[in-house]
Scaffold this active site. Structure first.
Site, mmCIF file in Angstrom:
data_model
loop_
_atom_site.group_PDB
_atom_site.id
_atom_site.type_symbol
_atom_site.label_atom_id
_atom_site.label_comp_id
_atom_site.label_asym_id
_atom_site.label_seq_id
_atom_site.Cartn_x
_atom_site.Cartn_y
_atom_site.Cartn_z
ATOM 1 N N TYR A 67 0.821 -1.220 0.000
ATOM 2 C CA TYR A 67 0.000 0.000 0.000
ATOM 3 C C TYR A 67 0.856 1.271 0.000
ATOM 4 C CZ TYR A 67 -4.132 -2.820 0.164
ATOM 5 O OH TYR A 67 -5.109 -3.728 -0.169
ATOM 6 N N ARG A 103 1.361 1.816 -3.557
ATOM 7 C CA ARG A 103 0.131 2.341 -4.188
ATOM 8 C C ARG A 103 -0.024 3.835 -3.855
ATOM 9 N NH1 ARG A 103 0.808 -1.956 -5.174
ATOM 10 N NH2 ARG A 103 1.523 -0.875 -7.004
ATOM 11 N N HIS A 156 -14.411 1.208 -0.678
ATOM 12 C CA HIS A 156 -13.307 0.292 -0.347
ATOM 13 C C HIS A 156 -12.190 0.993 0.421
ATOM 14 C CE1 HIS A 156 -14.443 -2.779 -3.757
ATOM 15 N NE2 HIS A 156 -15.292 -2.761 -2.752
ATOM 16 N N CYS A 215 -6.436 2.240 13.047
ATOM 17 C CA CYS A 215 -5.864 1.389 14.091
ATOM 18 C C CYS A 215 -6.535 0.015 14.033
ATOM 19 C CB CYS A 215 -6.059 2.026 15.459
ATOM 20 S SG CYS A 215 -5.419 0.992 16.792
ATOM 21 N N CYS A 225 -8.145 -0.305 17.970
ATOM 22 C CA CYS A 225 -9.309 0.455 18.481
ATOM 23 C C CYS A 225 -10.178 1.013 17.356
ATOM 24 C CB CYS A 225 -8.849 1.575 19.415
ATOM 25 S SG CYS A 225 -8.149 3.003 18.575
ATOM 26 N N CYS A 241 -0.881 4.358 17.314
ATOM 27 C CA CYS A 241 -2.204 4.953 17.081
ATOM 28 C C CYS A 241 -2.300 6.241 17.895
ATOM 29 C CB CYS A 241 -3.286 3.962 17.513
ATOM 30 S SG CYS A 241 -4.924 4.708 17.636
ATOM 31 N N GLY A 258 -15.545 1.760 -15.753
ATOM 32 C CA GLY A 258 -14.215 1.203 -15.507
ATOM 33 C C GLY A 258 -14.156 0.185 -14.391
ATOM 34 N N ALA A 303 -11.870 5.488 -20.893
ATOM 35 C CA ALA A 303 -12.697 6.402 -20.098
ATOM 36 C C ALA A 303 -12.404 7.870 -20.399
ATOM 37 C CB ALA A 303 -12.479 6.118 -18.608
#
Ligand code: OAD
Length: 233
Positions: free
Chosen positions: A52, A55, A104, A112, A115, A131, A170, A214
């Site tokens: 991530y 990303r 998403h 966290c 919690c 956190c 898309g 698109a």
């Protein structure tokens, strides 16, 4: 006329962000169960954060394309409601000037795992980051992984049942619940349109289709809607 739009990775493809299921897509390069499930995160948080973080870095370098800008223009200029739901975790709709319901989750947020507190993500996150609410080192991306409940589902349900036109842009239509939105909207009386590079696996569920990239098909469709030329008004 109320227009409800669902976007997927294809709307950001021409901004340089990879899709998931196209040839050479992210799920051809990474094992989904390792990087996009709570179990994968529990097993190897470093691998998940690396995925991530990459990303997030890609998204930070990308720019919205003509499709994002056209949808933002539609929201500004259409006389009825325009509701935007996205499966994308990038912020290209927002940077084009339009808020979206990120069902998403979002790369721009951290969460966290202990919690549930949420905060703004730094570019490079680690599970060891504490956190800000409970101080535990349980930081994860605020992404909805497989096996987790998508966000905004109650609001989305209301929008689908009050839409006059539902448009999917898309998206391959392979991930539920988003893949089922077309059926829900149609059952409630909406006209349905798919805009995609090629007919998706669920193309037959839509009343109408626009095929092509698109960045070309979406601005053309938006021009038609705003000029009153679209039959789907
Ligand atoms: P997919 O990668 O499954 O599908 C992308 C779709 O966009 C395909 O149907 C392509 O044909 C189409 N496409 C590619 N380039 C395009 C372009 N330039 N213009 C128009 N269409 C284009 O991505 P999603 O459907 O968004 O979830 O995937 C849904 C979810 O599966 C994602 O949100 C993600 C993924 O696993 C999670 O990670 C939870």
């Amino acid at each position: 006329m109320k227009i409800v739009i669902l976007t997927g990775a294809g709307v950001s493809a021409e901004s340089g962000l990879g899709t998931f299921r196209d040839k050479d897509g992210l799920w051809a390069q990474y094992d989904l169960s390792e990087v996009a499930t709570p179990e994968g995160f529990a097993r190897n948080p470093v691998k998940v954060h690396d995925f991530y973080n990459a990303r997030r870095a890609n998204a930070a370098e990308a720019e919205p394309n003509a499709a994002h800008f056209a949808l933002a223009r539609l929201a500004r200029e259409h006389v009825g409601d325009v509701v935007l739901i996205t499966q994308n975790v990038d912020d290209l709709h927002e940077r084009a000037g339009q808020d979206a319901m990120h069902m998403h989750g979002a790369l721009s947020r951290a969460k966290c795992a202990d919690c549930g507190a949420k905060w703004a993500a730094v570019l490079k996150m680690s599970a060891r980051d504490p956190c800000p609410t409970c101080s535990r080192p349980a930081t994860r991306p605020d992404i909805v992984w497989f096996g987790e409940m998508p966000e905004y589902m109650d609001e989305i349900e209301v929008h689908l049942t009050t839409a006059d036109l539902f448009v999917a842009i898309g998206t391959s239509g392979q991930v539920y619940p988003a893949a089922g939105f077309v059926v829900e909207a149609a059952r409630a009386g909406a006209a349905t349109l798919e805009i995609n590079l090629e007919p998706s696996d669920v193309a037959g569920l839509f009343d109408d289709q626009r095929i092509g990239p698109a960045s070309e098909t979406v601005p053309r469709w938006v021009d038609e809607v705003l000029s009153g030329a679209s039959s789907k008004q």
